[in-house]
Scaffold this motif. Structure first.
Motif, PDB file in Angstrom:
ATOM      1  N   THR A 176      11.366  12.702 -26.268  1.00  5.07           N
ATOM      2  CA  THR A 176      10.417  12.881 -25.159  1.00  5.07           C
ATOM      3  C   THR A 176       9.101  13.518 -25.596  1.00  5.07           C
ATOM      4  O   THR A 176       8.170  13.608 -24.796  1.00  5.07           O
ATOM      5  N   GLY A 177       9.042  13.990 -26.854  1.00 10.93           N
ATOM      6  CA  GLY A 177       7.837  14.677 -27.300  1.00 10.93           C
ATOM      7  C   GLY A 177       7.848  16.161 -26.994  1.00 10.93           C
ATOM      8  O   GLY A 177       6.815  16.835 -27.125  1.00 10.93           O
ATOM      9  N   ILE A 178       8.991  16.680 -26.587  1.00  9.87           N
ATOM     10  CA  ILE A 178       9.129  18.099 -26.248  1.00  9.87           C
ATOM     11  C   ILE A 178      10.341  18.667 -26.965  1.00  9.87           C
ATOM     12  O   ILE A 178      11.382  18.010 -27.076  1.00  9.87           O
ATOM     13  N   ALA A 179      10.215  19.882 -27.461  1.00  8.32           N
ATOM     14  CA  ALA A 179      11.355  20.605 -28.035  1.00  8.32           C
ATOM     15  C   ALA A 179      11.369  22.013 -27.469  1.00  8.32           C
ATOM     16  O   ALA A 179      10.317  22.605 -27.191  1.00  8.32           O
ATOM     17  N   GLY A 180      12.553  22.528 -27.280  1.00  4.67           N
ATOM     18  CA  GLY A 180      12.716  23.907 -26.841  1.00  4.67           C
ATOM     19  C   GLY A 180      13.213  24.762 -27.995  1.00  4.67           C
ATOM     20  O   GLY A 180      14.086  24.332 -28.758  1.00  4.67           O
ATOM     21  N   SER A 207      -2.867  28.452 -20.634  1.00  2.00           N
ATOM     22  CA  SER A 207      -3.265  28.151 -22.004  1.00  2.00           C
ATOM     23  C   SER A 207      -2.103  28.168 -22.991  1.00  2.00           C
ATOM     24  O   SER A 207      -2.137  27.481 -24.015  1.00  2.00           O
ATOM     25  N   HIS A 208      -1.057  28.955 -22.702  1.00  2.02           N
ATOM     26  CA  HIS A 208       0.030  29.130 -23.664  1.00  2.02           C
ATOM     27  C   HIS A 208       1.381  28.621 -23.163  1.00  2.02           C
ATOM     28  O   HIS A 208       2.401  28.835 -23.826  1.00  2.02           O
ATOM     29  N   GLY A 209       1.412  27.957 -22.027  1.00  3.04           N
ATOM     30  CA  GLY A 209       2.676  27.441 -21.540  1.00  3.04           C
ATOM     31  C   GLY A 209       3.488  28.511 -20.828  1.00  3.04           C
ATOM     32  O   GLY A 209       2.959  29.233 -19.985  1.00  3.04           O
ATOM     33  N   ALA A 210       4.750  28.622 -21.165  1.00  2.00           N
ATOM     34  CA  ALA A 210       5.626  29.548 -20.451  1.00  2.00           C
ATOM     35  C   ALA A 210       6.578  30.243 -21.409  1.00  2.00           C
ATOM     36  O   ALA A 210       6.974  29.688 -22.442  1.00  2.00           O
ATOM     37  N   PHE A 211       6.952  31.442 -21.024  1.00  2.00           N
ATOM     38  CA  PHE A 211       7.947  32.224 -21.762  1.00  2.00           C
ATOM     39  C   PHE A 211       9.108  32.473 -20.812  1.00  2.00           C
ATOM     40  O   PHE A 211       8.933  33.043 -19.730  1.00  2.00           O
ATOM     41  N   VAL A 212      10.295  32.017 -21.199  1.00  2.00           N
ATOM     42  CA  VAL A 212      11.475  32.072 -20.334  1.00  2.00           C
ATOM     43  C   VAL A 212      12.399  33.197 -20.776  1.00  2.00           C
ATOM     44  O   VAL A 212      12.655  33.379 -21.972  1.00  2.00           O
ATOM     45  N   ILE A 213      12.904  33.947 -19.808  1.00  5.66           N
ATOM     46  CA  ILE A 213      13.899  34.987 -20.075  1.00  5.66           C
ATOM     47  C   ILE A 213      15.038  34.803 -19.075  1.00  5.66           C
ATOM     48  O   ILE A 213      14.815  34.839 -17.860  1.00  5.66           O
ATOM     49  N   ALA A 214      16.263  34.592 -19.585  1.00  5.80           N
ATOM     50  CA  ALA A 214      17.409  34.321 -18.714  1.00  5.80           C
ATOM     51  C   ALA A 214      18.605  35.160 -19.150  1.00  5.80           C
ATOM     52  O   ALA A 214      19.108  34.979 -20.264  1.00  5.80           O
ATOM     53  N   PRO A 215      19.066  36.080 -18.304  1.00  2.00           N
ATOM     54  CA  PRO A 215      20.232  36.901 -18.653  1.00  2.00           C
ATOM     55  C   PRO A 215      21.493  36.055 -18.844  1.00  2.00           C
ATOM     56  O   PRO A 215      21.659  35.009 -18.208  1.00  2.00           O
ATOM     57  N   GLN A 216      22.348  36.505 -19.725  1.00  2.05           N
ATOM     58  CA  GLN A 216      23.641  35.870 -19.930  1.00  2.05           C
ATOM     59  C   GLN A 216      24.673  36.934 -20.278  1.00  2.05           C
ATOM     60  O   GLN A 216      24.318  38.093 -20.474  1.00  2.05           O
ATOM     61  N   VAL A 223      19.997  38.388 -23.168  1.00  2.00           N
ATOM     62  CA  VAL A 223      19.125  37.396 -22.540  1.00  2.00           C
ATOM     63  C   VAL A 223      18.789  36.293 -23.522  1.00  2.00           C
ATOM     64  O   VAL A 223      18.674  36.516 -24.726  1.00  2.00           O
ATOM     65  N   LEU A 224      18.664  35.103 -22.980  1.00  2.00           N
ATOM     66  CA  LEU A 224      18.052  34.022 -23.727  1.00  2.00           C
ATOM     67  C   LEU A 224      16.545  34.140 -23.543  1.00  2.00           C
ATOM     68  O   LEU A 224      16.061  34.394 -22.434  1.00  2.00           O
ATOM     69  N   ILE A 225      15.813  33.993 -24.632  1.00  2.00           N
ATOM     70  CA  ILE A 225      14.360  33.883 -24.550  1.00  2.00           C
ATOM     71  C   ILE A 225      13.977  32.519 -25.114  1.00  2.00           C
ATOM     72  O   ILE A 225      14.665  31.986 -25.995  1.00  2.00           O
ATOM     73  N   GLY A 226      12.920  31.912 -24.581  1.00  2.00           N
ATOM     74  CA  GLY A 226      12.587  30.591 -25.077  1.00  2.00           C
ATOM     75  C   GLY A 226      11.208  30.114 -24.672  1.00  2.00           C
ATOM     76  O   GLY A 226      10.607  30.617 -23.713  1.00  2.00           O
ATOM     77  N   LYS A 227      10.725  29.138 -25.422  1.00  2.00           N
ATOM     78  CA  LYS A 227       9.475  28.459 -25.142  1.00  2.00           C
ATOM     79  C   LYS A 227       9.645  26.972 -25.463  1.00  2.00           C
ATOM     80  O   LYS A 227      10.531  26.602 -26.235  1.00  2.00           O
ATOM     81  N   GLN A 228       8.813  26.154 -24.879  1.00  2.00           N
ATOM     82  CA  GLN A 228       8.791  24.734 -25.187  1.00  2.00           C
ATOM     83  C   GLN A 228       7.489  24.389 -25.890  1.00  2.00           C
ATOM     84  O   GLN A 228       6.470  25.056 -25.700  1.00  2.00           O
TER      85      GLN A 228
END
Length: 400
Positions: A176-180, A207-216, A223-228
């Motif tokens: 798809t042209g996207i990676a996480g 400008s920088h997209g998003a920064f995700v934080i998800a508790p687990q 927490v999971l942290i992530g960007k695409q």
């Protein structure tokens, strides 16, 4: 000759399918390439549409004990202002909150059910190819040359399905042209803006997209942290190097952290390399049919339709596939029209979710200067169509 249903793949789709076929009185066996149960991948999102089905299977209470329950994903700007919310569950509306649980814990619970029900499962058995099929049976072969004849062969073997090759020898997953890029870090590392700061959260910057934080974990201690990121497709060799370069993944997660504020800076301060995951987003081009000409070979889950993780629906949809198919077969409804109805119902759901994924992705990726990609992003998220449906009732309604 065995008259059982043979399931290729002991992932979540395959195990769910086996348990539900057994509950319908249909003998089945599972064949898995790996030499032992899967203990790979991080935590996964489960929403009310699949939790309702897991509840029917008797494992929902254990999932709740193991996972982190939540109802809402919050979208905030870097200053902390709430921009919108994304519902992931509600006991009041749907009977279940959303749940984030480790994949291996879900698989362990499903395996326990498989073993209690004495469903045969064979590890270190790699599917090779279909030898031939008739109107009543399919004969297939393992890599070691062993041949088996079954009433049905069902490919639950993922996005790179070997079973699918029988029906679509030239088809390959489409990038798809996207990676996480994600990592798991201790919640104690986070510098929260306030003690009652609500998560999971997606901090969005144009400008920088998003920064995700998800508790687990059940207590939210991790927490999971992530960007695409947008990127071009790589060769298999280069992908493997990309996966292995943990320092580059850490650098990407830290890049622009100051834009997202102290929370992101603290979240990326100490990232264990062993907890980093890279996930290129691939999809399967829409298949004309999920069953072979004689309907002896079927596909479920990612082998039929890979759903990238943006909306957290990949596993949920694979579970819906498996449960609906099991009930249909249990009612003796496996002819062309029945399987066509099942595929059409499932395909419509998948296409709606892919559109939902695109809306989430637009929020999580940096905006392209001069583009009009905002589209319908101001509409917000009304997901009653996703969580409120009872797929068991839909099959019952169809067969009646």
């Amino acid at each position: 000759m065995s008259n059982e249903v043979s399931i290729i793949g002991a992932g979540i789709a395959g195990l769910t399918l086996a348990i539900n076929l057994h509950s319908q009185g249909i003998p089945c066996a599972i064949y898995e390439t790996r030499p032992e149960p899967q203990n790979i991948g991080g935590a996964v999102m489960l929403s009310p549409n699949s939790l309702r089905l897991f509840d029917n299977m008797g494992i929902c209470d254990d999932l709740k004990r193991l996972g982190y329950s939540f109802d809402t994903l919050y979208f905030r700007d870097p200053a902390g202002s709430l921009k919108e919310t994304y519902p992931f569950g509600s006991v009041e509306e749907y009977g279940y909150s959303g749940l984030r649980v480790y994949r291996f814990e879900l698989i362990d619970l499903l395996l326990e059910k498989v073993n209690v029900n004495k469903i045969p499962i064979y590890f270190n058995h790699k599917f090779s190819h279909v030898v031939f099929e008739t109107e009543d049976t399919v004969t297939w072969q393992l890599i070691d040359g062993t041949t088996t004849t079954s009433s049905l062969l069902i490919g639950a073997d993922g996005i790179h399905s070997r079973v699918r090759k029988y029906m679509y020898p030239d088809l390959s997953p489409k990038f798809t042209g996207i990676a996480g890029i994600t990592a798991a870090v201790p919640t104690a590392n986070l510098k929260l803006p306030s003690p009652d700061y609500k998560m999971p959260v997606t901090i969005v910057s144009l400008s920088h997209g998003a920064f995700v934080i998800a508790p687990q974990k059940a207590d939210g201690s991790e927490v999971l942290i992530g960007k695409q990121k947008r990127m071009t497709e790589l060769s298999r060799e280069i992908w493997e190097k990309f996966f292995a370069d943990k320092d580059a993944s850490v650098a990407f997660l830290r890049e622009g952290a100051e834009v997202f504020g102290d929370l992101a800076i603290s979240a990326t301060s100490d990232i264990p390399h062993e907890n980093i995951n890279v996930w290129p987003f691939y999809v399967i081009p829409k298949l004309e049919s999920w069953s072979s000409a004689n309907r002896r070979v079927l596909l479920v889950g990612d082998s039929a339709h890979a759903v990238p993780p943006s909306s957290g629906q990949g596993i949920n949809q694979a579970v819906e596939d498996a449960v609906m198919l099991s009930i249909l077969l249990g009612k003796g409804r496996g002819d062309k029209n029945d399987l066509g109805w099942w595929q059409g119902f499932r395909q419509d759901r998948v296409e709606q979710i892919l559109l939902l994924n695109a809306r989430v992705d637009r929020r999580r990726l940096p905006k392209i200067l001069g583009s009009e990609e905002q589209g319908d992003d101001e509409q917000g998220f009304d997901l009653d169509w996703l969580y409120g449906i009872d797929v068991v009732a839909e099959v019952e309604k169809y067969v009646c």
